[in-house]
Write a protein that holds these residues in place. Structure first.
Motif, PDB file in Angstrom:
ATOM      1  N   LYS A   2       0.811  -1.206   0.000  1.00  0.00           N
ATOM      2  CA  LYS A   2       0.000   0.000   0.000  1.00  0.00           C
ATOM      3  C   LYS A   2       0.848   1.261   0.000  1.00  0.00           C
ATOM      4  CE  LYS A   2      -4.133   1.853   2.240  1.00  0.00           C
ATOM      5  NZ  LYS A   2      -5.110   1.684   3.333  1.00  0.00           N
ATOM      6  N   TYR A   3       1.953   1.246   0.778  1.00  0.00           N
ATOM      7  CA  TYR A   3       2.818   2.430   0.865  1.00  0.00           C
ATOM      8  C   TYR A   3       4.271   2.017   0.661  1.00  0.00           C
ATOM      9  CZ  TYR A   3      -1.310   4.273   3.247  1.00  0.00           C
ATOM     10  OH  TYR A   3      -2.591   4.638   3.565  1.00  0.00           O
ATOM     11  N   ILE A   4       4.947   2.733  -0.218  1.00  0.00           N
ATOM     12  CA  ILE A   4       6.400   2.627  -0.347  1.00  0.00           C
ATOM     13  C   ILE A   4       6.949   4.048  -0.259  1.00  0.00           C
ATOM     14  CG2 ILE A   4       8.335   2.041  -1.841  1.00  0.00           C
ATOM     15  CD1 ILE A   4       6.745  -0.267  -2.946  1.00  0.00           C
ATOM     16  N   TYR A  31      11.699  11.751 -13.367  1.00  0.00           N
ATOM     17  CA  TYR A  31      11.702  10.987 -12.115  1.00  0.00           C
ATOM     18  C   TYR A  31      10.420  10.191 -11.894  1.00  0.00           C
ATOM     19  CZ  TYR A  31      15.889  13.604 -10.927  1.00  0.00           C
ATOM     20  OH  TYR A  31      17.148  14.118 -10.942  1.00  0.00           O
ATOM     21  N   TYR A  32       9.299  10.735 -12.303  1.00  0.00           N
ATOM     22  CA  TYR A  32       8.025  10.054 -12.046  1.00  0.00           C
ATOM     23  C   TYR A  32       7.962   8.669 -12.686  1.00  0.00           C
ATOM     24  CZ  TYR A  32       3.073   9.130 -11.553  1.00  0.00           C
ATOM     25  OH  TYR A  32       1.885   8.534 -11.232  1.00  0.00           O
ATOM     26  N   PRO A  33       8.473   8.456 -13.892  1.00  0.00           N
ATOM     27  CA  PRO A  33       8.404   7.098 -14.460  1.00  0.00           C
ATOM     28  C   PRO A  33       9.068   6.045 -13.569  1.00  0.00           C
ATOM     29  CG  PRO A  33       8.896   8.666 -16.194  1.00  0.00           C
ATOM     30  CD  PRO A  33       8.986   9.427 -14.889  1.00  0.00           C
ATOM     31  N   SER A  34      10.189   6.389 -12.958  1.00  0.00           N
ATOM     32  CA  SER A  34      10.856   5.454 -12.053  1.00  0.00           C
ATOM     33  C   SER A  34      10.065   5.271 -10.770  1.00  0.00           C
ATOM     34  CB  SER A  34      12.274   5.942 -11.737  1.00  0.00           C
ATOM     35  OG  SER A  34      12.977   4.996 -10.975  1.00  0.00           O
ATOM     36  N   PHE A  35       9.486   6.369 -10.262  1.00  0.00           N
ATOM     37  CA  PHE A  35       8.605   6.247  -9.092  1.00  0.00           C
ATOM     38  C   PHE A  35       7.464   5.278  -9.388  1.00  0.00           C
ATOM     39  CE2 PHE A  35       9.615  10.913  -7.777  1.00  0.00           C
ATOM     40  CZ  PHE A  35      10.769  10.506  -7.125  1.00  0.00           C
ATOM     41  N   ASN A  39       6.476   1.607  -7.706  1.00  0.00           N
ATOM     42  CA  ASN A  39       5.293   1.692  -6.833  1.00  0.00           C
ATOM     43  C   ASN A  39       5.513   2.638  -5.665  1.00  0.00           C
ATOM     44  OD1 ASN A  39       3.920  -0.340  -8.412  1.00  0.00           O
ATOM     45  ND2 ASN A  39       5.109  -1.903  -7.333  1.00  0.00           N
ATOM     46  N   VAL A  40       6.336   3.654  -5.871  1.00  0.00           N
ATOM     47  CA  VAL A  40       6.660   4.614  -4.811  1.00  0.00           C
ATOM     48  C   VAL A  40       5.468   5.528  -4.576  1.00  0.00           C
ATOM     49  CG1 VAL A  40       8.162   6.541  -4.156  1.00  0.00           C
ATOM     50  CG2 VAL A  40       9.123   4.537  -5.310  1.00  0.00           C
ATOM     51  N   THR A  41       5.063   5.647  -3.317  1.00  0.00           N
ATOM     52  CA  THR A  41       3.956   6.541  -2.963  1.00  0.00           C
ATOM     53  C   THR A  41       4.431   7.818  -2.289  1.00  0.00           C
ATOM     54  OG1 THR A  41       3.638   5.461  -0.808  1.00  0.00           O
ATOM     55  CG2 THR A  41       2.396   4.587  -2.690  1.00  0.00           C
ATOM     56  N   GLY A  42       5.693   7.846  -1.826  1.00  0.00           N
ATOM     57  CA  GLY A  42       6.181   9.044  -1.156  1.00  0.00           C
ATOM     58  C   GLY A  42       7.700   9.071  -1.081  1.00  0.00           C
ATOM     59  N   VAL A  43       8.256  10.287  -1.045  1.00  0.00           N
ATOM     60  CA  VAL A  43       9.696  10.471  -0.843  1.00  0.00           C
ATOM     61  C   VAL A  43       9.906  11.658   0.084  1.00  0.00           C
ATOM     62  CG1 VAL A  43      10.368   9.520  -3.094  1.00  0.00           C
ATOM     63  CG2 VAL A  43       9.994  11.979  -2.863  1.00  0.00           C
ATOM     64  N   VAL A  44      11.004  11.611   0.808  1.00  0.00           N
ATOM     65  CA  VAL A  44      11.472  12.775   1.554  1.00  0.00           C
ATOM     66  C   VAL A  44      12.577  13.398   0.720  1.00  0.00           C
ATOM     67  CG1 VAL A  44      12.525  13.636   3.674  1.00  0.00           C
ATOM     68  CG2 VAL A  44      10.867  11.752   3.774  1.00  0.00           C
ATOM     69  N   ALA A  45      12.346  14.609   0.234  1.00  0.00           N
ATOM     70  CA  ALA A  45      13.283  15.299  -0.649  1.00  0.00           C
ATOM     71  C   ALA A  45      14.179  16.210   0.176  1.00  0.00           C
ATOM     72  CB  ALA A  45      12.529  16.112  -1.700  1.00  0.00           C
ATOM     73  N   SER A  46      15.472  15.994   0.063  1.00  0.00           N
ATOM     74  CA  SER A  46      16.409  16.766   0.876  1.00  0.00           C
ATOM     75  C   SER A  46      16.684  18.133   0.272  1.00  0.00           C
ATOM     76  CB  SER A  46      17.727  16.004   1.032  1.00  0.00           C
ATOM     77  OG  SER A  46      18.369  15.854  -0.221  1.00  0.00           O
ATOM     78  N   LEU A  47      16.933  19.093   1.152  1.00  0.00           N
ATOM     79  CA  LEU A  47      17.447  20.405   0.782  1.00  0.00           C
ATOM     80  C   LEU A  47      18.942  20.367   1.091  1.00  0.00           C
ATOM     81  CD1 LEU A  47      14.621  22.572   2.389  1.00  0.00           C
ATOM     82  CD2 LEU A  47      14.889  22.008  -0.037  1.00  0.00           C
ATOM     83  N   PHE A  48      19.725  20.107   0.058  1.00  0.00           N
ATOM     84  CA  PHE A  48      21.168  19.907   0.222  1.00  0.00           C
ATOM     85  C   PHE A  48      21.923  20.958  -0.585  1.00  0.00           C
ATOM     86  CE2 PHE A  48      25.102  18.016  -1.535  1.00  0.00           C
ATOM     87  CZ  PHE A  48      25.822  17.931  -0.351  1.00  0.00           C
ATOM     88  N   GLY A 292      19.131   0.499 -10.648  1.00  0.00           N
ATOM     89  CA  GLY A 292      18.021   1.107 -11.378  1.00  0.00           C
ATOM     90  C   GLY A 292      17.270   2.152 -10.590  1.00  0.00           C
ATOM     91  N   GLY A 293      17.732   2.453  -9.377  1.00  0.00           N
ATOM     92  CA  GLY A 293      17.056   3.440  -8.552  1.00  0.00           C
ATOM     93  C   GLY A 293      15.702   2.937  -8.072  1.00  0.00           C
ATOM     94  N   HIS A 294      14.740   3.823  -8.033  1.00  0.00           N
ATOM     95  CA  HIS A 294      13.431   3.480  -7.455  1.00  0.00           C
ATOM     96  C   HIS A 294      12.714   2.355  -8.199  1.00  0.00           C
ATOM     97  CE1 HIS A 294      14.032   7.540  -5.643  1.00  0.00           C
ATOM     98  NE2 HIS A 294      13.483   6.938  -4.621  1.00  0.00           N
ATOM     99  N   LYS A 295      12.959   2.218  -9.462  1.00  0.00           N
ATOM    100  CA  LYS A 295      12.262   1.153 -10.204  1.00  0.00           C
ATOM    101  C   LYS A 295      12.736  -0.240  -9.789  1.00  0.00           C
ATOM    102  CE  LYS A 295      15.281   1.343 -14.274  1.00  0.00           C
ATOM    103  NZ  LYS A 295      15.361   1.705 -15.716  1.00  0.00           N
ATOM    104  N   ASP A 296      13.871  -0.325  -9.048  1.00  0.00           N
ATOM    105  CA  ASP A 296      14.368  -1.614  -8.577  1.00  0.00           C
ATOM    106  C   ASP A 296      13.804  -2.011  -7.213  1.00  0.00           C
ATOM    107  OD1 ASP A 296      15.856  -2.000 -10.820  1.00  0.00           O
ATOM    108  OD2 ASP A 296      17.824  -1.791  -9.868  1.00  0.00           O
ATOM    109  N   ILE A 297      13.000  -1.148  -6.611  1.00  0.00           N
ATOM    110  CA  ILE A 297      12.483  -1.451  -5.272  1.00  0.00           C
ATOM    111  C   ILE A 297      11.657  -2.732  -5.233  1.00  0.00           C
ATOM    112  CG2 ILE A 297      10.944  -0.642  -3.436  1.00  0.00           C
ATOM    113  CD1 ILE A 297      11.936   2.194  -3.972  1.00  0.00           C
ATOM    114  N   PRO A 298      10.718  -2.964  -6.175  1.00  0.00           N
ATOM    115  CA  PRO A 298       9.943  -4.216  -6.098  1.00  0.00           C
ATOM    116  C   PRO A 298      10.824  -5.463  -6.108  1.00  0.00           C
ATOM    117  CG  PRO A 298       8.867  -2.675  -7.580  1.00  0.00           C
ATOM    118  CD  PRO A 298      10.208  -2.082  -7.250  1.00  0.00           C
ATOM    119  N   GLY A 299      11.882  -5.449  -6.899  1.00  0.00           N
ATOM    120  CA  GLY A 299      12.793  -6.580  -6.923  1.00  0.00           C
ATOM    121  C   GLY A 299      13.506  -6.769  -5.597  1.00  0.00           C
ATOM    122  N   PHE A 300      13.882  -5.662  -4.952  1.00  0.00           N
ATOM    123  CA  PHE A 300      14.534  -5.742  -3.646  1.00  0.00           C
ATOM    124  C   PHE A 300      13.573  -6.271  -2.591  1.00  0.00           C
ATOM    125  CE2 PHE A 300      15.892  -3.625   0.382  1.00  0.00           C
ATOM    126  CZ  PHE A 300      17.063  -4.360   0.574  1.00  0.00           C
TER     127      PHE A 300
END
Length: 332
Positions: A2-4, A31-35, A39-48, A292-300
């Protein structure tokens, strides 16, 4: 799932530069295609703020990054949503949007506690005091662990107390051990480490001691698993998915199932614009273990299932634990 939620992503340094160069819909295009594939539902974006812009450019860089995100959300309102609470992340997921929370990775842009209120009004909800360098608020850990370090300065103490009064997320990642101890001694709120691993597994100075992992869990906080090579393995070792799982095994054993999340710190796409001086201070050239970045999360996550993690544990790790921590800390 439900949430990643990815608890740390250096998204905005690239987005802001591209927008200054005249590009639009950067997140939607790049970036959205990889999200979506992940199946990414949220990210914390850093101010760096990269070291090449310091000491004078911190404020302007941070403000440009915040402005860039607001512009991106305005251009892609059906895909992206600014989040300042756990409920916002749930709403984003339920409407098929990616929720984005803003958080400092280094307090260089903040020159007074009063200024923190301005950033709060702009939507910032997380405060990480340092990157791996010293600033006005505290000492960061260096990557080799050879530099003499202190904890928080008097300004850093005041800044942390101000952030706690605002119910902001206080992030311990990148702090020196002395700085972590100082924050734990002056606060009572839940705290997080958005992208840190276990020092018992890899002795990198960026990773957390078991005593710190235990205290974060005791307070109801979360530590996000880092997927960067130099955080996962000692120099000369092989950083791979098995090594990441070794960190998870240890963190779960020390902290329990409800206090570990994801904070992948994907860096491959950003290293090309990093300061050569900063890269030279790292023990080895870093790379993303999930190439592959975020698109590799399901495999992990499937790797974790094959490792006999239960569906419940994987759901907690993937996003539920972050939501529980945000619920406790963030109060609009």
């Amino acid at each position: 799932m439900k949430y990643i939620i990815d608890g740390h992503f250096d998204l905005l340094s690239d987005v802001a530069v591209r927008r200054k160069n005249g590009e639009h819909n950067v997140i939607e295009r790049l970036y959205y295609p990889s999200f979506k594939k992940g199946n990414v539902t949220g990210v914390v974006a850093s101010l760096f703020v990269d070291s090449q812009y310091l000491p004078y450019g911190g404020l302007s860089i941070a403000m440009e990054q915040i402005a860039a995100l607001h512009c991106e959300i305005n251009e892609s309102p059906d895909l992206l949503m600014l989040c300042t609470s756990a409920e916002d992340f749930r709403k984003a997921a339920s409407t098929n949007k990616v929720g984005i929370l803003l958080s400092f990775e280094g307090s260089e842009p903040i020159s007074s506690c009063l200024m923190l209120h301005t950033f709060y009004a702009a939507g910032v909800r997380g405060l990480g005091l340092t990157w791996s360098r010293r600033n006005m608020a505290a000492d960061g850990c260096d990557f080799t662990g050879t530099l003499k370090k202190g904890g928080l300065t008097s300004f850093g103490i005041d800044l942390v107390k101000e952030a706690e009064s605002l119910n902001m997320i206080i992030d311990l990642s990148h702090l020196s051990d002395e700085g972590v101890d100082d924050i734990l001694s002056i606060t009572s709120c839940p705290v997080i480490a958005s992208h840190s691993n276990a020092r018992a597994i890899a002795h990198n100075n960026r990773n957390l001691k078991d005593s710190h992992l235990k205290e974060i869990a005791k307070r109801g906080g979360v530590v996000g698993l880092n997927g960067c090579s130099i955080i996962n393995a000692d120099p000369g070792s092989t950083p791979d998915r098995k090594q990441m799982i070794s960190h998870l095994d240890h963190m779960f054993s020390v902290m329990g199932e409800q206090h570990v999340g994801l904070g992948f710190d994907f860096c491959d796409i950003f290293l090309k614009s990093s300061s050569a001086g900063d890269l030279s201070k790292m023990p080895e050239y870093p790379f993303d273990i999930l190439s592959g970045g975020h698109k590799d999360i399901p495999g992990f996550l499937q790797d974790l299932k094959n490792h006999n993690y239960s569906d419940e544990r994987i759901s907690l790790l993937a996003g539920e634990n972050w939501l529980q921590a945000f619920e406790k800390i963030l109060k609009n």
